[in-house]
Scaffold this active site. Structure first.
Site, PDB file in Angstrom:
ATOM      1  N   LYS A  30       0.831  -1.211   0.000  1.00  0.00           N
ATOM      2  CA  LYS A  30       0.000   0.000   0.000  1.00  0.00           C
ATOM      3  C   LYS A  30       0.865   1.261   0.000  1.00  0.00           C
ATOM      4  O   LYS A  30       1.846   1.334   0.738  1.00  0.00           O
ATOM      5  CB  LYS A  30      -0.896   0.014   1.243  1.00  0.00           C
ATOM      6  CG  LYS A  30      -1.842  -1.171   1.319  1.00  0.00           C
ATOM      7  CD  LYS A  30      -2.551  -1.236   2.660  1.00  0.00           C
ATOM      8  CE  LYS A  30      -1.630  -1.585   3.793  1.00  0.00           C
ATOM      9  NZ  LYS A  30      -2.337  -1.858   5.065  1.00  0.00           N
ATOM     10  N   THR A  60      -7.087   9.515   8.513  1.00  0.00           N
ATOM     11  CA  THR A  60      -6.803   8.238   7.842  1.00  0.00           C
ATOM     12  C   THR A  60      -6.725   7.071   8.830  1.00  0.00           C
ATOM     13  O   THR A  60      -6.200   6.011   8.497  1.00  0.00           O
ATOM     14  CB  THR A  60      -5.463   8.321   7.088  1.00  0.00           C
ATOM     15  OG1 THR A  60      -4.441   8.715   8.023  1.00  0.00           O
ATOM     16  CG2 THR A  60      -5.513   9.318   5.945  1.00  0.00           C
ATOM     17  N   GLY A 102      -7.375   3.857  10.359  1.00  0.00           N
ATOM     18  CA  GLY A 102      -8.085   2.640   9.960  1.00  0.00           C
ATOM     19  C   GLY A 102      -8.175   2.397   8.456  1.00  0.00           C
ATOM     20  O   GLY A 102      -8.877   1.481   8.016  1.00  0.00           O
ATOM     21  N   THR A 103      -7.438   3.170   7.652  1.00  0.00           N
ATOM     22  CA  THR A 103      -7.519   2.950   6.195  1.00  0.00           C
ATOM     23  C   THR A 103      -7.025   1.549   5.807  1.00  0.00           C
ATOM     24  O   THR A 103      -7.590   0.902   4.928  1.00  0.00           O
ATOM     25  CB  THR A 103      -6.699   4.003   5.415  1.00  0.00           C
ATOM     26  OG1 THR A 103      -5.398   4.085   5.996  1.00  0.00           O
ATOM     27  CG2 THR A 103      -7.358   5.359   5.420  1.00  0.00           C
ATOM     28  N   GLY A 104      -5.961   1.100   6.478  1.00  0.00           N
ATOM     29  CA  GLY A 104      -5.401  -0.220   6.152  1.00  0.00           C
ATOM     30  C   GLY A 104      -6.363  -1.343   6.512  1.00  0.00           C
ATOM     31  O   GLY A 104      -6.548  -2.295   5.738  1.00  0.00           O
ATOM     32  N   CYS A 105      -6.988  -1.244   7.695  1.00  0.00           N
ATOM     33  CA  CYS A 105      -7.967  -2.258   8.131  1.00  0.00           C
ATOM     34  C   CYS A 105      -9.124  -2.295   7.138  1.00  0.00           C
ATOM     35  O   CYS A 105      -9.608  -3.362   6.744  1.00  0.00           O
ATOM     36  CB  CYS A 105      -8.527  -1.920   9.514  1.00  0.00           C
ATOM     37  SG  CYS A 105      -7.268  -1.690  10.773  1.00  0.00           S
TER      38      CYS A 105
END
Ligand SMILES: Nc1ncnc2c1ncn2[C@@H]1O[C@H](COP(=O)(O)OP(=O)(O)OP(=O)(O)O)[C@@H](O)[C@H]1O
Ligand SMILES: Cc1ncc(CO)c(N)n1
Length: 267
Positions: free
Chosen positions: A173, A204, A206-209
């Site tokens: 990412k 941002t 929690g964008t990865g979760c």
């Protein structure tokens, strides 16, 4: 209805972890279930405390889910200890779980550490080989590959190293890069970029979760890996572009941006 299981930590402020996963899965049209790996006392400014789930209790949660509602996909997030990693790997192999997406969470957006030392290596050895996709961000990919990532060429090199070492597809990412939010997929020996404009939103958390659970949801529905990543990225971009603004630090994103029905109407 297709189903998905999130194996992750609870985020008391609701923007990341289990809470982000359940919202994302619901908004992506699958039935969401959870097995909690840790409780965190955290908000948008940082993590104050972590209480790890005892491995035997995590195992109970996994057995309860798999024996009753077999998930069509599994998303794995925060894993604070090697013992929890081993418990999950053993149970997922036993049940022959499919469509496993591993987000190798090492730290929160606020910078607080969420993984114990030495756990990353066990995570990679035990869970990457059974994953349909692994989704590191740039700092995580640097740790996992040993490559210092400064530009696109470094992303190609790091993704290939991780994918080849553990026999898994890798979505590296680009949220932490200084340029556009471009993500790189390395799968079946080939590369594909998923380009995204950087949205000027400081919130941002929690964008990865969100991205990894959206990929898992779309794999559960039967989309190919390429399609699932593209759909997940579109969902994430819309949730960021909705410009929710909550909390004193990097706030959460608007998972429910698409809800216009009567129950979500404003007064
Ligand atoms: N400002 C932004 N605009 C558009 N997309 C973004 C932005 N920031 C992150 N993304 C996208 O969000 C997704 C998650 O990437 P990121 O690198 O932020 O993950 P992460 O660090 O694991 O997230 P977190 O730890 O905050 O949950 C990727 O698809 C990335 O491209
Ligand atoms: C519980 C939890 N999982 C993952 C993250 C990463 O964003 C977080 N902040 N909290």
């Amino acid at each position: 209805m297709k189903t998905a299981l999130s194996i992750a930590g609870s985020d008391s402020c609701g923007g990341a972890g289990i809470q982000a996963d359940v919202k994302t899965m619901t908004m992506n049209g699958v039935y969401a279930m959870s097995a909690v790996t840790a409780l965190t006392a955290q908000n948008t400014t940082g993590v104050r405390a972590v209480l790890e789930t005892p491995p035997e209790f995590l195992r109970e949660q996994l057995d309860a889910v798999f024996e009753d509602i077999f998930p069509d996909a599994v998303k794995i997030g925060m894993l604070p200890s090697a013992e929890l990693v081993r418990t999950i790997a053993e149970r997922l192999r036993y049940y022959q779980a499919k469509n496993i997406v591993v987000d190798p969470v090492m730290a929160a957006t606020s910078g607080s550490a969420l993984m114990g030392s030495g756990t990353a290596e066990v995570l990679a050895n035990e869970l990457f080989p059974i994953a349909a996709l692994v989704t590191p961000n740039i700092p995580e990919a640097a740790v996992l590959s040993g490559v210092t990532i400064r530009e696109e060429g470094d992303m190609l090199c790091a993704a290939k190293r991780i994918g080849d070492a553990f026999g898994c597809a890798v979505l590296l990412k680009g949220g932490h890069s200084s340029g556009a939010a471009d993500d790189l997929l390395y799968a079946d020996g080939g590369f594909r970029w998923f380009r995204g404009e950087r949205i000027e939103n400081p919130n941002t958390h929690g964008t990865g979760c969100t991205l990894s659970s959206a990929v898992a949801s779309n794999l559960a529905k039967g989309f190919t890996l390429d399609e699932a990543v593209q759909r997940a990225k579109s969902y994430l971009s819309c949730a960021l572009a909705a410009m929710l603004d909550l909390g004193k630090g990097a706030g959460p994103i608007e998972h429910a941006f698409a809800l216009n029905g009567c129950f979500a109407d404003k007064k």
